[in-house]
Write an enzyme that holds these catalytic residues in place. Structure first.
Site, PDB file in Angstrom:
ATOM      1  CB  ALA A  66       8.460  -5.788   4.660  1.00  0.00           C
ATOM      2  N   GLY A 112       3.369  -5.361   5.096  1.00  0.00           N
ATOM      3  CA  GLY A 112       3.338  -5.746   3.549  1.00  0.00           C
ATOM      4  C   GLY A 112       2.440  -6.842   2.608  1.00  0.00           C
ATOM      5  CD  GLU A 115       1.978  -1.945   3.086  1.00  0.00           C
ATOM      6  OE1 GLU A 115       2.412  -2.580   3.561  1.00  0.00           O
ATOM      7  OE2 GLU A 115       1.663  -0.289   3.322  1.00  0.00           O
ATOM      8  CD  GLU A 135       2.756  -1.519   8.250  1.00  0.00           C
ATOM      9  OE1 GLU A 135       1.683  -2.172   9.327  1.00  0.00           O
ATOM     10  OE2 GLU A 135       3.192  -2.181   7.582  1.00  0.00           O
TER      11      GLU A 135
END
Ligand code: COA
Length: 260
Positions: A66, A112, A115, A135
């Site tokens: 992200a 992300g 993910e 993270e």
């Protein structure tokens, strides 16, 4: 359709979707998440598209996570909204799409990015790819379904190892752990993914959609996967493609599925 951060090419029933922010290692900012939602929705609604191949532009990254610059100063409620909206718009949306998505992991798939790859239906990695959920090294946890999907794919122990150490694993370990289905040489990644797509294209689209729904049902607390399977199995008998598939077999010819 045109996008700022995506390239979309349609070729013989295959939607080739490339995340295109190479200078930021294809990090998922808000615009990219929205565009991915729009592109996946449009491809899913296009009856000519049977399979989607999703990759990152450049030779360095699938998606490096992200976009950290967008959420670095968020508070608790903004973070909750970011996670919930992202899951709904992209990660859950992709996992539940009727059209199968093959993630072609061409480099870093972090946070992300991993993910997103895990929300795809099939994962293939280049031998140069690195995967991880880093993270906790930023003081946060995966927020786009990573804690759930990683444990589903590699088991709880390995998921907790990857998440708590924040370490990346290489493609070969990812294959050994079941995080990716196969590993190819970098130059063979897309052609291998396209060869899988060609095999999927030969089969009945409604049956494929029903199979995705039934397999996913196992991971939904409010559903009994066996019941979903019974309903979806029975529904297939009402499709033209079931008649075509069984007739073709009995007549010793190739089936011509129309998605009806
Ligand atoms: N969010 C925002 N920008 C990112 C990013 C992310 N997740 N990942 C990389 N970028 C940006 C960098 O800030 C840099 O931008 P700049 O050139 O404007 O400074 C550019 O992409 C290139 O990245 P850089 O770090 O210089 O490349 P590298 O080869 O040295 O390192 C990584 C590659 C993947 C190891 C490193 O970029 C990284 O650790 N990224 C963050 C991974 C992460 O923690 N993801 C989870 C987010 S929740």
């Amino acid at each position: 359709m045109t996008f700022n951060n995506l390239n979309l090419q349609l070729e013989a029933g295959i939607g080739m979707l490339t995340i295109n922010r190479p200078k930021k290692l294809n990090a998922l900012n808000k615009v990219t998440i929205l565009e991915l939602h729009q592109a996946l929705k449009a491809l899913d609604q296009d009856e000519n598209v049977r399979v989607i191949v999703l990759t990152g532009s450049g030779d360095k990254a699938f998606v490096a996570g992200a976009d950290i610059s967008e959420f670095a100063d968020f508070n608790v409620s903004e973070a909750a909204q970011l996670s919930r909206e992202g899951q709904e718009l992209l990660f859950d949306f992709a996992e539940n799409l009727s059209t199968p998505i093959i993630a072609a992991i061409n480099g870093f798939a972090l946070g992300g990015g991993l993910e997103l790859a895990m929300a795809a239906h099939i994962r293939v990695a280049s031998s140069t790819a690195c995967m991880g959920l880093p993270e906790v090294s930023l003081g946060v946890i995966p927020g786009y379904g990573g804690t759930q999907r990683l444990a589903q794919l590699v088991g709880k122990g390995r998921a907790l190892q990857m998440i708590t150490t924040a370490e990346m694993i290489d493609a070969s370990k990812a294959e050994q752990w079941g995080l990716v289905n196969s590993v190819t040489a970098p130059e063979d990644l897309l052609s291998y993914c396209l060869s899988l797509a060609e095999k999927i294209k030969r089969n009945a689209p409604l049956a494929i959609a029903a199979a995705i729904e039934a397999v996913n049902a196992n991971y939904k607390d409010d559903l009994n996967g066996y019941d979903v399977e019974i309903t979806a199995f029975a529904k297939s008998f009402g499709t033209a493609d079931f008649k075509e598939g069984t007739s073709a077999f009995l007549q010793k010819r190739k089936a011509n599925f129309t998605g009806n």
